[in-house]
Design a protein around this motif. Sequence first.
Motif: not given
Length: 205
Positions: A67-70, A80-84, A110-113, A125-131
């Motif tokens: 369900q959760i992806g970036t 970002r999705t939280t519902n597939g 997460g991290v982004i190149a 970098r994020t520590t809150n799901g990309g918020s």
Amino acid sequence: NGGSTWNLGNSGTLLGLNVVEMIDSNTAVAVGDSGTILKTTNGGVDWFPQSSGTLVALQGISFVTEQIGTIVGMSGVVLRTTNGGIEWMAQTSGFTFPFFDVEFFDMDRGVIAVYTPLGQGRVLRTTNGGSTWLSVSVSVSGLFYGAAFPSANSAFVAGRSGRILRSTDGGASWTNQQSGTTAWLNAISFVDANTGVAVGDGGTI
């Protein structure tokens, strides 16, 4: 059958597809040019489009659950999705540079190149799901194409001139590693904090 045979699937699009990620044995997501997102839930027999809300080329995917992806792409796009993938929501990255890869360790970290054509290199970098995405400056100029986040503390990015950077604090700081090559490295993957592979131009592995 482990790749002994491959079957040509029907994606339903003629647009270029840049990367695919298998989430489980039946579910996968592919992304590509013009904001293309495709998903299969039957092992690639059928692919269905999802709405990205953007027309830029999408370059990187990271799912931590079904369900959760970036997804990341050109012009600093982060989705970002939280519902597939029923809905993809844009996140604010603070940059318009191209993003070629994203990797999450869990649903929060997460991290982004980041591909920064001029000036000092950066990793997001994020520590809150990309918020919120935080920009971390690194010690070398930054054309980074690949990212890996194999453990809670260990993360890697790879890119131009054989550069590999490692973080041992979850992406808060980065140090340069000696790769033994000056080839451009296009992708990097780790199975744990110590074991990984990077690949790049000229057949470099």
